[in-house]
Scaffold this motif. Structure first.
Motif, PDB file in Angstrom:
ATOM      1  N   GLU A  10       0.831  -1.200   0.000  1.00  0.00           N
ATOM      2  CA  GLU A  10       0.000   0.000   0.000  1.00  0.00           C
ATOM      3  C   GLU A  10       0.868   1.253   0.000  1.00  0.00           C
ATOM      4  OE1 GLU A  10      -3.651   2.036   2.536  1.00  0.00           O
ATOM      5  OE2 GLU A  10      -3.018   0.004   3.037  1.00  0.00           O
ATOM      6  N   GLN A  11       1.988   1.226   0.738  1.00  0.00           N
ATOM      7  CA  GLN A  11       2.913   2.366   0.733  1.00  0.00           C
ATOM      8  C   GLN A  11       3.518   2.579  -0.644  1.00  0.00           C
ATOM      9  OE1 GLN A  11       5.767   1.295   3.783  1.00  0.00           O
ATOM     10  NE2 GLN A  11       4.931   2.844   5.160  1.00  0.00           N
ATOM     11  N   LEU A  12       3.800   1.488  -1.356  1.00  0.00           N
ATOM     12  CA  LEU A  12       4.450   1.604  -2.662  1.00  0.00           C
ATOM     13  C   LEU A  12       3.540   2.197  -3.731  1.00  0.00           C
ATOM     14  CD1 LEU A  12       6.433  -1.740  -2.773  1.00  0.00           C
ATOM     15  CD2 LEU A  12       7.415   0.562  -2.894  1.00  0.00           C
ATOM     16  N   ASP A  13       2.328   1.656  -3.846  1.00  0.00           N
ATOM     17  CA  ASP A  13       1.491   2.097  -4.961  1.00  0.00           C
ATOM     18  C   ASP A  13       0.006   2.218  -4.626  1.00  0.00           C
ATOM     19  OD1 ASP A  13       0.654  -0.551  -4.875  1.00  0.00           O
ATOM     20  OD2 ASP A  13       1.272  -1.032  -6.925  1.00  0.00           O
ATOM     21  N   GLY A  14      -0.326   2.140  -3.342  1.00  0.00           N
ATOM     22  CA  GLY A  14      -1.726   2.276  -2.945  1.00  0.00           C
ATOM     23  C   GLY A  14      -2.560   1.030  -3.159  1.00  0.00           C
TER      24      GLY A  14
END
Length: 187
Positions: free
Chosen positions: A152-156
């Motif tokens: 989720e931090q990388l690309d939602g």
């Protein structure tokens, strides 16, 4: 007779959940670059491919060494399993994890749920297959939760069905932030 039915049910239930969470773990790598699956995303260096490598190593140990059924492939040394070197490929690590699944699944199928094992690094080392199934399911789910947050931090991306629109999550986040601010102001 009832005991055997319950034992078989418990073993299949735990094994089924383990198989599902393994697949969820690998889905976290889908569509990401080599850099994104390897880069440290926390202060301790946690990364997606390292989590997969770690799970492969420990599942090989738990369903191998513990039941005197050693995994026939390479198992990373303790302490080197939470990250991937530049010489290890995504395919190699995923392939190892899948090979470990096959070995683990064969161990689970071959043994009764109360089959004895020994985990020398545990304070109470004498265990049953049941204990190891619960432990590996817990550990795999724990690391899949880490992977959820990293992805989720990388690309939602979130692994929910059915998928919710980004506007839903923006609104949800804003509601949560308002509640946090209101609680802080009230105290």
């Amino acid at each position: 007779m009832l005991g055997l039915v319950i034992d078989d049910f418990a073993k299949e239930y735990l094994h089924s959940d383990l198989r599902e969470i393994r697949e969820a773990m690998l889905r976290k790598l889908d569509g990401l670059s080599e850099y994104d699956i390897r880069r440290p995303l926390t202060s301790t260096g946690t990364n997606l491919l390292g989590l997969v490598k770690h799970l492969a190593a420990w599942e090989a140990r738990y369903f191998g060494e513990v039941f005197d059924r050693p995994f026939p492939g390479v198992v990373p040394e303790r302490g080197t399993d939470l990250w991937a070197t530049e010489h290890e490929t995504r395919e190699e690590i995923i392939g190892r994890y899948r090979s470990v699944w096959g070995h683990s699944d064969a161990t689970i199928a071959a043994l009764a749920i109360d089959a004895p094992g020994r985990v020398p690094w545990w304070p109470r080392p004498d265990v049953m297959l049941f204990n190891v199934l619960v432990h590996m399911l817990t550990e795999t789910a724990r690391h899949a939760g880490h992977a959820d947050i990293l992805r989720e931090q990388l690309d939602g991306s979130v692994d929910l069905a059915p998928a919710k629109a980004p506007s839903f999550w923006e609104s949800r986040r804003a509601d949560i932030d308002r509640a946090a601010q209101a609680a802080t102001e009230r105290l």
